[in-house]
Scaffold this active site. Sequence first.
Site, mmCIF file in Angstrom:
data_model
loop_
_atom_site.group_PDB
_atom_site.id
_atom_site.type_symbol
_atom_site.label_atom_id
_atom_site.label_comp_id
_atom_site.label_asym_id
_atom_site.label_seq_id
_atom_site.Cartn_x
_atom_site.Cartn_y
_atom_site.Cartn_z
ATOM 1 N N LYS A 37 0.827 -1.210 0.000
ATOM 2 C CA LYS A 37 0.000 0.000 0.000
ATOM 3 C C LYS A 37 0.863 1.263 0.000
ATOM 4 C CE LYS A 37 -0.468 -0.336 4.971
ATOM 5 N NZ LYS A 37 -1.188 -1.097 6.004
ATOM 6 N N ARG A 135 -10.535 -0.456 14.552
ATOM 7 C CA ARG A 135 -10.535 0.475 13.427
ATOM 8 C C ARG A 135 -11.585 -0.044 12.461
ATOM 9 N NH1 ARG A 135 -4.958 1.110 10.203
ATOM 10 N NH2 ARG A 135 -5.673 -0.913 9.467
ATOM 11 N N TYR A 263 15.280 30.030 6.665
ATOM 12 C CA TYR A 263 14.072 30.704 7.149
ATOM 13 C C TYR A 263 14.127 30.904 8.654
ATOM 14 C CZ TYR A 263 11.552 30.121 2.738
ATOM 15 O OH TYR A 263 11.138 30.197 1.442
ATOM 16 N N MET A 313 11.052 23.983 1.416
ATOM 17 C CA MET A 313 10.206 23.105 0.607
ATOM 18 C C MET A 313 11.050 22.294 -0.384
ATOM 19 S SD MET A 313 6.933 24.159 -1.728
ATOM 20 C CE MET A 313 6.103 25.007 -0.395
HETATM 21 C C1 PLP Z 1 -0.418 -2.219 6.462
HETATM 22 C C2 PLP Z 1 -1.068 -3.500 6.717
HETATM 23 C C3 PLP Z 1 -0.319 -4.672 6.832
HETATM 24 C C4 PLP Z 1 1.207 -4.673 6.815
HETATM 25 O O1 PLP Z 1 1.710 -4.103 7.992
HETATM 26 P P1 PLP Z 1 3.290 -4.021 8.286
HETATM 27 O O2 PLP Z 1 3.379 -3.476 9.645
HETATM 28 O O3 PLP Z 1 3.843 -3.080 7.276
HETATM 29 O O4 PLP Z 1 3.824 -5.382 8.112
HETATM 30 C C5 PLP Z 1 -1.004 -5.854 6.990
HETATM 31 N N1 PLP Z 1 -2.355 -5.895 7.036
HETATM 32 C C6 PLP Z 1 -3.115 -4.783 6.951
HETATM 33 C C7 PLP Z 1 -4.586 -4.878 7.031
HETATM 34 C C8 PLP Z 1 -2.501 -3.554 6.796
HETATM 35 O O5 PLP Z 1 -3.242 -2.442 6.720
#
Ligand code: PLP
Length: 390
Positions: A37, A135, A263, A313
């Site tokens: 992701k 969550r 800055y 930046m």
């Molecule tokens: C991000 C995520 C993972 C991987 O987590 P890591 O800590 O990077 O290994 C696994 N399962 C879900 C649902 C996630 O959101």
Amino acid sequence: MRRRHRAWARIDLAAFRANLATAQKAAGRARVWPVLKANAYGHGARRLALACADEGVARIGVGDSGEALELREAGVRVPLLVLGTVIDAELPALLRHDIEVGVHSEGRARALGAFARTQSSRLGVHLKIDTGMTRLGVLPEAALRVAQAIADEPGLELRGVMTHFAARDGIHDPRTHEQQRCFQGCIRQLRDAGISIPAVHGANSAALFSGLQPLGDAVRPGIALLGILPAQLAPEIPLQPVLSLHAQIVFLKDIPADQPVGYGGDWISHRPTRLATLPIGYADGVPYRLGSSGRGTVLVRGQRCPVVGAISMDYCTIDVGHVRGVEVGDTVTLIGRDGAAMLNAQEVADAAGTIPYEITCSIGARVQRVYHDAAPHPAEERQSAPLPAP
Ligand SMILES: *Cc1c(COP(=O)(O)O)cnc(C)c1O
């Protein structure tokens, strides 16, 4: 030497492949489903997903629908699972490209199924049970009802049941055991009710590498495949950092003592020294906090150099007064190795008061990703760094 890029992230695909193999060894009979992701935590999801496909991985996890579609566009044919939520507008494309989604509520399951039926299609789903992360996910007491609803819905096909662990240090946190017990209980309950579950999956990097058992049918490591894991979690595990972050020096300036820099003039030289300007700033992922914490460090010619003044930046400045022979065009290492010196993502995160995930995810689009499939000698790399694809 003349570098082709102002700022670049070197991505070591050989290290990534090695980490995949290491994860597979730790996973035993469970399959490794890499989580890529957020553009593979800033490393570049397309290339890493293609490497995963080469290695024969059975499924890849992504954060949202857009990321899944991007991988399909890049030619990734491996089954893809959107771990987060999807919204209605994304459904037609998800169905068309055969992308699986996590289901977090009964209402969502019914809506997804109804839509799939209007397209005379079936959507592959993974039921997510909230065992303590609090969550996304259905509560344990609702798991059977929602699983039944999915099983009874001709527009859906149950491909897996999953949970997600909240602890940063895996089984060293008692909450991981509580979550695991709860998850196992749910799985038993579903199976006793006659629901067939093709894949049970829970472990992230911390759970996998701290030794969680049983792992079920698959594990979902993300950060560990990039070679980033708290050392105390798995001291003997030879994970290799995949990313290093560099910029070249574009400007050198000798300054007197008592000269305010950047800055706000936040930093003032206490002796005459030489400053180097780097064409990389907070828009490129250099944490602003590194400038004000006084703990920002980079490597030049194998030596540590402090970041001085506020991060801009597009630029930042470093003190190279103690480094002999510095020239414009020299490579600066913000994350990674330079000679005997090493700065890892964890150290940078500590200096900026954040976590390594945020450090690599924040590396901006202007930073050229340069992919290497073996680990050539740095001198060789100087000539062979490929130009970015047009
Ligand atoms: C991000 C995520 C993972 C991987 O987590 P890591 O800590 O990077 O290994 C696994 N399962 C879900 C649902 C996630 O959101």
